[in-house]
Design a protein around this motif. Structure first.
Motif, short mmCIF file in Angstrom:
data_model
loop_
_atom_site.label_atom_id
_atom_site.label_comp_id
_atom_site.label_asym_id
_atom_site.label_seq_id
_atom_site.Cartn_x
_atom_site.Cartn_y
_atom_site.Cartn_z
N PHE A 1 0.86 -1.18 0.00
CA PHE A 1 0.00 0.00 0.00
C PHE A 1 0.90 1.22 0.00
N ASP A 2 0.48 2.26 -0.76
CA ASP A 2 1.29 3.48 -0.77
C ASP A 2 0.41 4.68 -1.10
N VAL A 3 0.85 5.83 -0.60
CA VAL A 3 0.14 7.09 -0.85
C VAL A 3 1.18 8.17 -1.17
N HIS A 4 0.90 8.98 -2.14
CA HIS A 4 1.70 10.20 -2.34
C HIS A 4 0.77 11.40 -2.49
N ARG A 5 1.28 12.54 -2.04
CA ARG A 5 0.53 13.79 -2.04
C ARG A 5 0.51 14.39 -3.45
N LEU B 1 3.61 1.63 -8.53
CA LEU B 1 4.79 0.76 -8.56
C LEU B 1 5.37 0.57 -7.16
N HIS B 2 5.24 1.59 -6.32
CA HIS B 2 5.72 1.43 -4.93
C HIS B 2 4.90 0.37 -4.20
N ALA B 3 3.59 0.40 -4.41
CA ALA B 3 2.73 -0.59 -3.76
C ALA B 3 3.08 -1.99 -4.26
MG MG Z 1 5.99 5.74 -2.12
#
Ligand code: MG
Length: 391
Positions: free
Chosen positions: A237-241, A271-273
């Motif tokens: 799981f990932d989040v970016h602003r 891709l980070h997730a």
């Molecule tokens: Mg990230």
């Protein structure tokens, strides 16, 4: 044996066009789901005594190498018109910072073992040229058409395999000297140059894939050796602003937009997730542990590198990715128009068939940070196949 401090490179030659596999170069045919050439590349790159691996590809297949199987793998170089010319290109690519020793290996032999590599390297301490070989077992007949014209004495005859090992300077010199004379293996060049060539024992399973039938044999050997496998999944799981900008990176493609994702790298949260999901499947920590934001190397980095490295770790752990399922959570941009391009790009990075890559999208109906357009979230599930024994 104590650890050697001698620098050692490997050249993997996959330069051939291969005409017996329905047009597709055989080195890209899949063996147990993995392109043929990647098998030996990974085995060589994971050997502790080998510091770098130089792949030689047909020039038409050169392109960017989407997922280097190891940090030891250097960018591929283009081969020549013949095997010998291709080996020469690989050696010349290493010549700027020459290793002491080099192993030259045919990508068409995917099942080379670490033990065999070790035998060749150990013998290189005593000789400038070493080849693995097996005594010829079959009785050798000379024929004219379909009629036997004689029986050859097979005493003292061996079938040569690869990897063949050499003192680097000596074999590079031989390749330069005999560039115009076509010889069938690198040892023949060493012999022509007057180098003593030593034999070590080859392996039956180190077969050369020449026909589709050979590929079936290799497939059977791999399946039997691996024993039963299980599927294991990891999630990420990932989040970016979101900030004002000129587009967002998602699933390895840039979607033009009046905003961008903020992050140390390209901030591709999808891709980070997926990277975290792959790491999760093999219990290897998380993306921040492997690629800390404090590391300047990753500033502005394109996130396919993270995924490729996580996949290389998975490969080293005996796991191979078989499915990736990504969900992108945002109000904008609209994902649907880009879904197929995203699938294609993720398939390219992971070397999965497109059918094994799923990209889904959802909004949160205006609720929460994603709903307010403050950021984009992504989650992913990566499924890998791994030995049931846990080894
Ligand atoms: Mg990230």
């Amino acid at each position: 044996m104590t650890a050697s401090h001698t620098s050692t490179a490997a050249v993997v030659v996959a330069g051939g066009a291969g005409t017996r596999f329905g047009g597709e170069p055989k080195q890209f045919r899949r063996l147990a789901g993995k392109p043929l050439l990647v098998w030996s590349l990974e085995t060589l790159a994971s050997h502790p005594e080998i510091d770098r691996v130089q792949l030689v590809l047909p020039s038409e297949n050169l392109g960017p190498w989407p997922a280097a199987p190891s940090v030891k793998a250097r960018s591929p170089v283009a081969g020549g018109a013949t095997r010998q010319a291709s080996v020469r290109q690989g050696l010349e690519a290493l010549a700027g910072d020459p290793p002491a020793r080099v192993l030259i290996h045919d990508a068409a032999r995917p099942l080379v073992s670490r033990a065999l590599i070790g035998r060749v390297l150990a013998a290189l301490d005593r000789a400038p040229a070493v080849i693995p070989a097996l005594p010829v077992r079959d009785t050798l007949k000379r024929a004219e058409g379909a009629r036997v014209a004689g029986t050859l004495d097979r005493h003292g005859l061996f079938g040569a395999q690869t990897p063949q090992g050499f003192a680097f300077d000596a074999i590079l010199d031989a390749h330069r000297r005999f560039a115009g004379e076509e010889m069938t293996d690198d040892a023949a060049l060493a012999e022509a140059a007057g180098l003593p060539v030593h034999l070590v024992e080859g392996e039956m399973r180190n077969i050369k894939i020449t026909t589709p039938g050979d590929l079936e044999i290799a497939e059977a050997l791999v399946t039997r050796a691996a024993g039963p496998e299980i599927s294991v999944s990891g999630q990420g799981f990932d989040v970016h602003r979101l900030v004002p900008g000129d587009g967002v990176w998602l699933c390895g493609i840039k979607i033009p937009a009046p905003f961008a994702l903020l992050g140390h790298s390209d901030a591709d949260c999808a891709l980070h997730a997926l990277t975290d999901a792959v790491l999760g499947a093999i219990g290897a920590g998380d993306i921040g542990m492997h690629f800390p934001p404090s590391d300047e190397r990753w500033r502005g980095a394109s996130s396919d590198q993270f995924l490729s490295r996580a996949l290389a770790l998975a490969g080293a752990a005996g796991a191979r990715l078989v499915h990736a399922d990504i969900t992108i959570i945002c109000e904008r941009p609209k994902i649907a128009p880009h879904r197929e391009a995203m699938r294609a790009r993720v398939a390219e990075i992971t070397r999965l068939p497109v059918a094994r890559v799923s990209i889904k999208a959802t909004t949160t109906e205006g609720l929460g940070f994603a709903g307010r357009g403050e950021g984009i979230a992504a989650q992913a599930v990566a499924t890998v196949r791994i030995s049931a024994s846990g080894a």
